[in-house]
Write a protein that holds these residues in place. Structure first.
Motif, PDB file in Angstrom:
ATOM      1  N   UNK A   1       0.812  -1.223   0.000  1.00 46.81           N
ATOM      2  CA  UNK A   1       0.000   0.000   0.000  1.00 46.81           C
ATOM      3  C   UNK A   1       0.841   1.266   0.000  1.00 46.81           C
ATOM      4  N   UNK A   2       2.153   1.133   0.136  1.00 44.97           N
ATOM      5  CA  UNK A   2       3.004   2.319   0.271  1.00 44.97           C
ATOM      6  C   UNK A   2       3.001   3.185  -0.986  1.00 44.97           C
ATOM      7  N   UNK A   3       3.081   2.566  -2.157  1.00 44.95           N
ATOM      8  CA  UNK A   3       3.099   3.343  -3.403  1.00 44.95           C
ATOM      9  C   UNK A   3       1.762   4.044  -3.655  1.00 44.95           C
ATOM     10  N   UNK A   4       0.596   3.331  -3.564  1.00 46.63           N
ATOM     11  CA  UNK A   4      -0.692   4.038  -3.725  1.00 46.63           C
ATOM     12  C   UNK A   4      -0.879   5.153  -2.704  1.00 46.63           C
ATOM     13  N   UNK A   5      -0.479   4.895  -1.445  1.00 42.12           N
ATOM     14  CA  UNK A   5      -0.623   5.920  -0.402  1.00 42.12           C
ATOM     15  C   UNK A   5       0.239   7.137  -0.722  1.00 42.12           C
ATOM     16  N   UNK A   6       1.443   6.900  -1.210  1.00 41.30           N
ATOM     17  CA  UNK A   6       2.345   8.004  -1.575  1.00 41.30           C
ATOM     18  C   UNK A   6       1.753   8.834  -2.708  1.00 41.30           C
ATOM     19  N   UNK A   7       1.249   8.160  -3.739  1.00 43.82           N
ATOM     20  CA  UNK A   7       0.688   8.861  -4.899  1.00 43.82           C
ATOM     21  C   UNK A   7      -0.537   9.683  -4.504  1.00 43.82           C
ATOM     22  N   UNK A   8      -1.430   9.078  -3.692  1.00 45.99           N
ATOM     23  CA  UNK A   8      -2.651   9.783  -3.275  1.00 45.99           C
ATOM     24  C   UNK A   8      -2.306  11.015  -2.441  1.00 45.99           C
ATOM     25  N   UNK A   9      -1.413  10.843  -1.465  1.00 46.85           N
ATOM     26  CA  UNK A   9      -1.021  11.976  -0.616  1.00 46.85           C
ATOM     27  C   UNK A   9      -0.331  13.067  -1.432  1.00 46.85           C
ATOM     28  N   UNK A  10       0.511  12.660  -2.384  1.00 49.36           N
ATOM     29  CA  UNK A  10       1.211  13.640  -3.214  1.00 49.36           C
ATOM     30  C   UNK A  10       0.233  14.431  -4.069  1.00 49.36           C
ATOM     31  N   UNK A  11      -0.733  13.742  -4.679  1.00 49.33           N
ATOM     32  CA  UNK A  11      -1.729  14.424  -5.507  1.00 49.33           C
ATOM     33  C   UNK A  11      -2.585  15.374  -4.666  1.00 49.33           C
ATOM     34  N   UNK A  12      -2.964  14.922  -3.457  1.00 45.98           N
ATOM     35  CA  UNK A  12      -3.751  15.780  -2.564  1.00 45.98           C
ATOM     36  C   UNK A  12      -2.947  17.026  -2.179  1.00 45.98           C
ATOM     37  N   UNK A  13      -1.663  16.828  -1.882  1.00 45.27           N
ATOM     38  CA  UNK A  13      -0.814  17.959  -1.493  1.00 45.27           C
ATOM     39  C   UNK A  13      -0.671  18.955  -2.642  1.00 45.27           C
ATOM     40  N   UNK A  14      -0.461  18.440  -3.856  1.00 45.31           N
ATOM     41  CA  UNK A  14      -0.351  19.317  -5.026  1.00 45.31           C
ATOM     42  C   UNK A  14      -1.646  20.103  -5.224  1.00 45.31           C
ATOM     43  N   UNK A  15      -2.794  19.408  -5.075  1.00 50.43           N
ATOM     44  CA  UNK A  15      -4.086  20.083  -5.234  1.00 50.43           C
ATOM     45  C   UNK A  15      -4.264  21.168  -4.181  1.00 50.43           C
ATOM     46  N   UNK A  16      -3.914  20.860  -2.944  1.00 53.47           N
ATOM     47  CA  UNK A  16      -4.047  21.835  -1.859  1.00 53.47           C
ATOM     48  C   UNK A  16      -3.214  23.080  -2.151  1.00 53.47           C
ATOM     49  N   UNK A  17      -1.963  22.880  -2.549  1.00 55.61           N
ATOM     50  CA  UNK A  17      -1.070  24.014  -2.787  1.00 55.61           C
ATOM     51  C   UNK A  17      -1.523  24.832  -3.995  1.00 55.61           C
ATOM     52  N   UNK A  18      -1.859  24.158  -5.102  1.00 58.25           N
ATOM     53  CA  UNK A  18      -2.266  24.875  -6.315  1.00 58.25           C
ATOM     54  C   UNK A  18      -3.559  25.646  -6.095  1.00 58.25           C
ATOM     55  N   UNK A  19      -4.564  24.996  -5.495  1.00 62.04           N
ATOM     56  CA  UNK A  19      -5.865  25.642  -5.307  1.00 62.04           C
ATOM     57  C   UNK A  19      -5.783  26.806  -4.325  1.00 62.04           C
ATOM     58  N   UNK A  20      -5.084  26.615  -3.218  1.00 64.83           N
ATOM     59  CA  UNK A  20      -5.017  27.678  -2.217  1.00 64.83           C
ATOM     60  C   UNK A  20      -4.129  28.835  -2.656  1.00 64.83           C
ATOM     61  N   UNK A  21      -2.992  28.524  -3.254  1.00 68.42           N
ATOM     62  CA  UNK A  21      -2.120  29.596  -3.740  1.00 68.42           C
ATOM     63  C   UNK A  21      -2.795  30.345  -4.892  1.00 68.42           C
ATOM     64  N   UNK A  22      -3.498  29.592  -5.746  1.00 69.29           N
ATOM     65  CA  UNK A  22      -4.238  30.234  -6.835  1.00 69.29           C
ATOM     66  C   UNK A  22      -5.292  31.188  -6.314  1.00 69.29           C
ATOM     67  N   UNK A  23      -5.968  30.787  -5.233  1.00 69.02           N
ATOM     68  CA  UNK A  23      -6.990  31.644  -4.634  1.00 69.02           C
ATOM     69  C   UNK A  23      -6.368  32.903  -4.037  1.00 69.02           C
ATOM     70  N   UNK A  24      -5.212  32.756  -3.412  1.00 70.83           N
ATOM     71  CA  UNK A  24      -4.511  33.907  -2.838  1.00 70.83           C
ATOM     72  C   UNK A  24      -4.104  34.885  -3.935  1.00 70.83           C
ATOM     73  N   UNK A  25      -3.545  34.367  -5.025  1.00 64.80           N
ATOM     74  CA  UNK A  25      -3.120  35.217  -6.140  1.00 64.80           C
ATOM     75  C   UNK A  25      -4.314  35.950  -6.739  1.00 64.80           C
ATOM     76  N   UNK A  26      -5.436  35.238  -6.901  1.00 60.68           N
ATOM     77  CA  UNK A  26      -6.635  35.862  -7.481  1.00 60.68           C
ATOM     78  C   UNK A  26      -7.146  36.990  -6.600  1.00 60.68           C
ATOM     79  N   UNK A  27      -7.227  36.753  -5.298  1.00 55.85           N
ATOM     80  CA  UNK A  27      -7.759  37.759  -4.379  1.00 55.85           C
ATOM     81  C   UNK A  27      -6.840  38.975  -4.301  1.00 55.85           C
ATOM     82  N   UNK A  28      -5.537  38.742  -4.292  1.00 52.07           N
ATOM     83  CA  UNK A  28      -4.597  39.862  -4.171  1.00 52.07           C
ATOM     84  C   UNK A  28      -4.506  40.689  -5.454  1.00 52.07           C
ATOM     85  N   UNK A  29      -4.773  40.076  -6.607  1.00 50.20           N
ATOM     86  CA  UNK A  29      -4.649  40.801  -7.883  1.00 50.20           C
ATOM     87  C   UNK A  29      -5.965  41.405  -8.357  1.00 50.20           C
TER      88      UNK A  29
END
Length: 207
Positions: A31-59
């Motif tokens: 389960x280590x590889x699926x768990x790694x991939x899922x967590x990595x994708x979730x982390x990327x989504x969190x960073x992209x969506x939240x940083x994107x929202x910050x950039x939109x609001x500030x601009x």
């Protein structure tokens, strides 16, 4: 966070260093590889969506209002909360549980920011709850999630569930807040609609 200590011996000299053994998640080798991939994708989504929202609001000048600035603060806090936990989890997934060590100072820093994230989240949601109800509901969900972790601390035999609840506390809200609150902003909805419209037009032209 972790427990245990070990001494490092270098060049016949004993150098006493506080190093903690991290409990971490018990993930099987299969389960280590699926768990790694899922967590990595979730982390990327969190960073992209939240940083994107910050950039939109500030601009976007029209979004320079108190409520949207709270959204901005929440996004920054969510990105911080996810970064405190997820990268360290990813680095330990393929490491045997007996070899998962962390310096004491790093553990203290991680614990500080984890508590800072939780405190800031509750504070922001409480402020937002004064404006609308559907925010009070989100705050209650966050409060219950945190309370579950505290309760599970009283039952050592349920430590695996406590660790899972702690991870979900740092993963689910940051991923969902950007969607829930981002879609409340008209400009965000418009940009998403335009983006999907362009994709549909491109697909239609290809066909």
């Amino acid at each position: 966070m972790g427990h245990g200590r070990k001494n490092e011996i270098t060049d016949n000299q004993t150098l006493r260093t506080d190093i903690l053994l991290v409990e971490g998640l018990k993930v099987s080798l299969e389960s280590s590889i699926p768990a790694f991939i899922i967590l990595l994708l979730i982390y990327i989504f969190i960073m992209v969506s939240n940083i994107g929202l910050v950039v939109l609001i500030t601009t976007e000048r029209s979004l320079h209002q108190p409520m949207y600035l709270l959204f901005c603060n929440m996004s920054v806090n969510d990105a911080l909360g996810a970064t405190v936990i997820i990268p360290h989890l990813l680095s330990n997934i393929f490491v045997p549980s007996s070899d998962r060590f962390i310096p004491y100072i790093d553990c203290v820093i991680q614990a500080f920011y984890a508590h800072f994230y939780a405190g800031a989240t509750h504070t922001i949601l409480m402020i937002m709850a004064f404006d609308r109800y559907s925010h009070l509901a989100v705050y209650i969900i966050m409060f219950v999630s945190g309370f579950i972790i505290i309760i599970l601390h009283r039952f050592p035999n349920l430590s695996d569930y406590r660790k899972l609840a702690s991870i979900l506390f740092h993963v689910v809200p940051p991923a969902m807040n950007a969607i829930i609150y981002g879609l409340q902003i008209k400009v965000v909805r418009q940009k998403i609609f335009i983006m999907f419209s362009r994709k549909r037009t491109t697909v239609a032209e290809v066909k």
